[in-house]
Design a protein around this motif. Structure first.
Motif, short mmCIF file in Angstrom:
data_model
loop_
_atom_site.label_atom_id
_atom_site.label_comp_id
_atom_site.label_asym_id
_atom_site.label_seq_id
_atom_site.Cartn_x
_atom_site.Cartn_y
_atom_site.Cartn_z
N VAL A 46 -34.93 19.26 45.28
CA VAL A 46 -33.65 20.44 44.64
C VAL A 46 -32.92 20.11 44.10
CG1 VAL A 46 -32.21 21.68 46.60
CG2 VAL A 46 -33.90 20.98 47.36
N HIS A 47 -31.79 20.30 43.02
CA HIS A 47 -30.66 19.96 42.29
C HIS A 47 -29.75 20.39 42.74
CE1 HIS A 47 -32.82 17.13 40.62
NE2 HIS A 47 -34.05 17.78 40.93
N VAL A 48 -28.12 20.37 42.91
CA VAL A 48 -27.26 21.03 43.73
C VAL A 48 -26.11 21.25 42.21
CG1 VAL A 48 -25.61 22.61 44.15
CG2 VAL A 48 -27.74 21.60 45.68
N GLN A 49 -26.12 22.21 40.91
CA GLN A 49 -25.25 22.03 40.09
C GLN A 49 -23.78 22.24 40.81
OE1 GLN A 49 -27.09 20.66 37.17
NE2 GLN A 49 -29.05 21.76 38.13
N PRO A 50 -22.47 21.63 40.37
CA PRO A 50 -21.65 21.83 40.12
C PRO A 50 -21.08 22.66 40.56
CG PRO A 50 -21.11 19.95 38.76
CD PRO A 50 -23.20 20.62 38.26
N TRP B 226 -40.14 28.47 49.51
CA TRP B 226 -40.41 27.48 48.50
C TRP B 226 -41.85 26.85 49.72
CZ3 TRP B 226 -40.11 25.00 43.61
CH2 TRP B 226 -41.22 24.36 43.93
N LYS B 227 -41.52 27.09 50.62
CA LYS B 227 -42.69 26.50 51.44
C LYS B 227 -43.93 27.38 52.23
CE LYS B 227 -43.36 24.30 56.13
NZ LYS B 227 -43.15 24.07 57.36
N GLU C 286 -28.40 29.75 52.90
CA GLU C 286 -28.74 29.41 51.85
C GLU C 286 -29.62 28.38 51.31
OE1 GLU C 286 -25.33 29.89 49.02
OE2 GLU C 286 -24.47 31.90 49.21
N LEU C 287 -29.61 27.59 51.16
CA LEU C 287 -30.56 26.68 51.13
C LEU C 287 -31.40 26.46 52.43
CD1 LEU C 287 -31.04 24.42 49.46
CD2 LEU C 287 -29.62 22.72 50.70
N LEU D 140 -31.30 24.61 41.80
CA LEU D 140 -32.40 25.02 41.38
C LEU D 140 -33.89 24.25 42.01
CD1 LEU D 140 -31.45 23.56 37.46
CD2 LEU D 140 -32.08 25.46 38.65
N LEU D 141 -35.08 24.66 42.81
CA LEU D 141 -35.92 23.76 43.06
C LEU D 141 -37.38 23.75 42.32
CD1 LEU D 141 -35.65 26.27 46.07
CD2 LEU D 141 -34.63 24.05 45.96
N LEU D 142 -37.52 22.24 42.06
CA LEU D 142 -38.29 21.98 41.02
C LEU D 142 -39.90 21.56 41.99
CD1 LEU D 142 -36.51 20.20 38.54
CD2 LEU D 142 -37.49 22.56 38.18
N PRO D 143 -40.76 21.39 40.93
CA PRO D 143 -42.07 20.54 41.97
C PRO D 143 -42.48 19.01 42.11
CG PRO D 143 -42.80 21.75 40.45
CD PRO D 143 -41.38 22.01 40.37
N SER D 144 -42.16 18.73 42.97
CA SER D 144 -42.14 17.28 43.20
C SER D 144 -43.46 16.72 42.94
CB SER D 144 -41.78 16.55 43.81
OG SER D 144 -42.69 17.04 45.30
N ASN D 145 -43.71 15.30 42.50
CA ASN D 145 -45.39 14.82 42.51
C ASN D 145 -45.42 14.11 43.90
OD1 ASN D 145 -44.97 15.53 39.82
ND2 ASN D 145 -44.19 14.26 38.94
N GLU D 146 -44.97 14.48 44.89
CA GLU D 146 -45.46 13.99 46.08
C GLU D 146 -45.77 14.75 46.04
OE1 GLU D 146 -41.88 12.24 48.40
OE2 GLU D 146 -41.21 12.21 46.29
#
Length: 67
Positions: free
Chosen positions: A30-34, A20-21, A12-13, A39-45
């Motif tokens: 990438v943030h995986v909640q309990p 996303w790519k 799945e991931l 959640l995939l959020l844009p990073s600033n890098e």
């Protein structure tokens, strides 16, 4: 104590990251909640321009250098 069961499967991931790519130029944060929500959020890098960046070993040497 045995390891807890994974809430998100690797397949799945992988599917989320491929999508996303295809849509964005920047890598996601990438943030995986309990509860298993991903959640995939844009990073600033930026993805390019890592030439001047120090390696982990170089950072460690810089922190532990005798001044």
């Amino acid at each position: 104590m045995p390891n807890a069961k994974a809430t998100v499967r690797q397949s799945e991931l992988t599917r989320y990251l491929k999508a996303w790519k295809a849509a964005y130029d920047t890598p996601p944060a990438v943030h995986v909640q309990p509860d298993g929500t991903v959640l995939l959020l844009p990073s600033n890098e930026p993805t390019a321009g890592n030439e001047g960046e120090l390696t982990a070993l170089e950072k460690w040497k810089a922190r532990h250098a005798v001044t």
